[in-house]
Design a protein around this motif. Structure first.
Motif, PDB file in Angstrom:
ATOM      1  N   ALA A  45       0.802  -1.219   0.000  1.00 13.94           N
ATOM      2  CA  ALA A  45       0.000   0.000   0.000  1.00 13.94           C
ATOM      3  C   ALA A  45       0.838   1.274   0.000  1.00 13.94           C
ATOM      4  O   ALA A  45       0.484   2.247  -0.659  1.00 13.94           O
ATOM      5  N   ARG A  74      -8.337   5.459   6.120  1.00 17.86           N
ATOM      6  CA  ARG A  74      -7.663   4.196   6.441  1.00 17.86           C
ATOM      7  C   ARG A  74      -6.907   4.248   7.768  1.00 17.86           C
ATOM      8  O   ARG A  74      -6.595   3.198   8.345  1.00 17.86           O
ATOM      9  N   TYR A  85      -4.398  -3.602  -0.768  1.00 15.40           N
ATOM     10  CA  TYR A  85      -3.705  -2.920  -1.864  1.00 15.40           C
ATOM     11  C   TYR A  85      -4.041  -1.421  -1.791  1.00 15.40           C
ATOM     12  O   TYR A  85      -4.810  -0.972  -0.955  1.00 15.40           O
ATOM     13  N   ARG A  86      -3.494  -0.659  -2.705  1.00 10.88           N
ATOM     14  CA  ARG A  86      -3.646   0.796  -2.687  1.00 10.88           C
ATOM     15  C   ARG A  86      -5.044   1.242  -3.104  1.00 10.88           C
ATOM     16  O   ARG A  86      -5.639   0.687  -4.026  1.00 10.88           O
ATOM     17  N   ASP A  87      -5.535   2.283  -2.435  1.00 11.13           N
ATOM     18  CA  ASP A  87      -6.776   2.932  -2.824  1.00 11.13           C
ATOM     19  C   ASP A  87      -6.516   3.875  -4.002  1.00 11.13           C
ATOM     20  O   ASP A  87      -5.369   4.109  -4.403  1.00 11.13           O
TER      21      ASP A  87
END
Length: 642
Positions: free
Chosen positions: A85, A231, A627-629
């Motif tokens: 992330a 997050r 995983y990444r937003d």
């Protein structure tokens, strides 16, 4: 600092135009007056990039889809790698074929080695005028990513380069800070009569990462509660743990031609030297993790109640001395001996109920070997064999063939057979955690690997077949929320097959670039787990604007891999470990990009994973690691030719 980079981003194109305009004015002045002493503009092939194996490419300031793929923290195409992330963390390896096999042992902690520049990653240069390159890219939160490089030839025969890549990114989740640095210095020298040649480099590298152990409740992440869109509100296992890897290396490779003149029969003496030390540290102040209303010791019992500080030290020294006989008709024959010495150590010896854990692994490995290289017309081959003559048994046979049919069609074949000493972390590790202390004497890993690549005018394809015996891996010995990870050795064969095909279709100013990877594993137990399908497809548009002063490229990239039991990540040993409880994958990753080039400046703007808000929160790198937003990032690569 942010304001400075924004200013550079805005003014970069104008300075680049001014620089090129000045060169053009100098050239025009030369044409207008024969007596003018203004220098001519250097050609592209006068800016050379040279690898350790003497392969040469040229500085390329064009903008292509390849440059889009390479615009990332590692500065290379990362197809087959899934970044965690935050920038500067580790990667999930989707393509097992990315692994490079070496017979000599290394320290381990492989999850922290992705951005560690190895000997073969260092490039050497020869430039007509001083060359500078600046890379800049925004990060997830509070920081920047910068790679600054400059090289200069003080004469045609002597080159220096210095570079530093630095990163700081706080990340979107709790305790996810990344702070890294890669310093490298190189020099290349050759004598006037070209009898002596030297490549030298020094690297100093350090990587600090906050380690949160992943989120504790995936229901909060996958649910629709608006509060958890922030997050930082998600609960994680570790609030104050961190890892730190540091390494320094001195390396040189030089040779001397005995013949006073460059005749048809040439004899060289060669020497390669590498001294490197590495240090890995795991810190954790608070041992108890909170999961909802319960508490858990994530890594089991500990000998101390707080302030874990595990340190591992490693030194190695490598010498390779050889002689080469080269003939224009017969090819190049080399005979060499290698001396590899290592000391992997801790500051204590542990006497436990289960046995004694020694304080170090130390040995001296000596090998002898030969290499034959042949290059004639369209054929190019290299054959290498080495075998140890010391108490540790290792061997390496490596055969490579290249056939260049023409400028558009090239074929490559490689067979490699390695008897490899295990990385040291498998055989010895000490920790304040009770279950993370071991002393083993594992067998050597045996690897048979066949690769075939075809680069043609129609498509690119690569086939890999590997047979792995005595394969080493990590697995979890607890299935109830804890990570009690330890090394294992699989005593049966693992058969691996992969096929990767790439093809780009073009129509007018539109293009569709496709890369598809298929993988299959044959094994009695689920030890080597990989996704069957990995794909990347990019639809993009390219064109010139403003009388060709601006080149623009825009498109959408689709990334996808099929569901599989991905390896989990353990921060105590910074290694991936096998798990067979949770599958990840089968989620689309869509990126939208707009890239532009003005002279030698390339500007990049990307909306990463823009579909995350409407395709569901089921995207993970590993179990408990999302995983990444969606985020928008931008930056540039700026070249100066002085």
């Amino acid at each position: 600092m942010k304001q400075l980079f924004l200013f550079l981003l805005l003014v970069a194109p104008f300075f680049s135009i001014a620089q090129d305009g000045e060169l053009e004015r100098k050239q025009n002045g030369k044409k207008a007056s024969e007596n003018s002493s203004a220098p001519l503009k250097a050609k592209n092939n006068q800016y050379r990039i040279i690898t350790l194996d003497r392969d040469t490419t040229f500085v390329d300031t064009t903008l292509s889809i390849k440059k889009e793929y390479e615009y990332n923290y590692l500065r290379k195409d990362i197809f087959g790698l899934l970044p965690f992330a935050n920038e500067g963390q580790t990667y999930t390896t989707l393509d097992f074929g990315l692994n490079v096999f070496s017979a000599f042992p290394e320290i381990g902690f492989s999850s922290k080695q992705f951005n560690y520049l190895q000997v073969k990653d260092i490039k050497y240069y020869s430039v007509a005028t001083p060359l500078t390159e600046l890379y800049f890219k925004t990060v997830m939160e509070q920081g920047q990513s910068l790679d600054a490089f400059v090289t200069v030839n003080t004469s045609e025969r002597l080159n220096f380069s210095v570079a530093f890549k630095g990163l700081r990114s706080l990340g979107k989740y709790i305790n996810q800070l990344s702070s890294t640095g890669n310093f490298r210095f190189t020099t290349s020298y050759t004598t006037l009569n070209k009898r002596y040649y030297l490549n030298f480099h020094y690297t100093g590298q350090d990587f600090l990462n906050g380690e949160n152990g992943g989120i504790t409740t995936i229901e909060d992440f996958e649910g629709d509660e608006p509060a958890f869109k922030n997050r930082a509100r998600l609960e994680v296992y570790l609030n104050d743990a961190s890892t730190f890897l540091k390494g320094k290396r001195i390396f040189f490779d030089h040779n001397f031609r005995i013949n006073s003149s460059n005749t048809n029969n040439r004899i060289f003496l060669t020497h390669q030297f590498n001294y490197e030390n590495k240090f890995f540290e795991y810190n954790q102040k608070t041992l108890v993790s909170t999961v909802g209303e319960t508490t858990i010791n994530r890594f089991g019992d500990s000998y101390v109640s707080s302030n874990i500080n595990d340190q591992t030290h490693y030194n190695k020294m490598y010498n390779k001395i050889g002689a080469i006989y080269e003939n224009n008709l017969l090819g190049k024959f080399q005979f060499f001996t290698e001396d590899f010495r290592y000391n992997y150590y801790y500051n204590k010896i542990l006497i436990l109920d289960s046995g004694t854990v020694p304080g170090n692994l130390k040995d001296n490995i000596t090998t002898i070997g030969g290499q034959y290289q042949y290059k004639k017309n369209k054929w190019n081959g290299k054959f290498l064999y080495s075998n140890s003559i010391s108490n540790q048994s290792i061997s390496n046979f490596d055969a490579k063939f290249v056939y260049i049919l023409n400028d558009k069609n090239e074929f490559f074949f490689q067979y490699q057979n390695i008897n490899k000493i295990p990385n040291h972390i498998y055989n010895l590790y000490q920790s304040s955690f009770v279950n993370y202390n071991w002393s083993n004497n594992f067998k050597n890993e045996k690897i048979n690997n066949i690769e075939a690549n075809a680069k043609t005018q129609w498509f690119n394809a690569s086939l890999q077949v590997s047979v792995l015996n005595d394969y080493l891996y990590f697995s979890n010995d607890d299935a109830f929320g804890k990570q009690l990870v330890s090394p294992k050795q699989f005593d049966k064969a693992i058969n691996y097959l992969s096929l990767k095909v790439s093809r780009e279709f073009k129509y007018m100013n539109f293009a569709l670039d496709n890369t598809v990877l298929y993988q299959e594993v044959g094994q009695d137990n689920a030890i080597l787990n990989v996704p069957k399908i990995v794909t990347r497809n990019t639809l993009y548009y390219s064109n010139y604007f403003f009388k060709k002063a601006l080149f623009l490229q825009s498109g959408i990239t689709f990334n996808y891999f099929s569901k599989y039991y991905a390896n989990d990540y353990n921060p105590v040993i910074a290694e991936a470990f096998v798990q067979n409880q949770t599958k990840i994958g089968a989620f689309p990753m869509l990126d939208f990009f707009i890239n532009a080039r003005i002279r030698q400046t390339r500007i990049f703007l990307k909306a990463e994973h823009f579909n995350s808000g409407f395709t569901g929160n089921t995207f993970y790198n590993a179990p408990n690691y999302p995983y990444r937003d969606f985020m928008i990032r931008f930056g540039l690569v700026w070249n100066f030719f002085q």
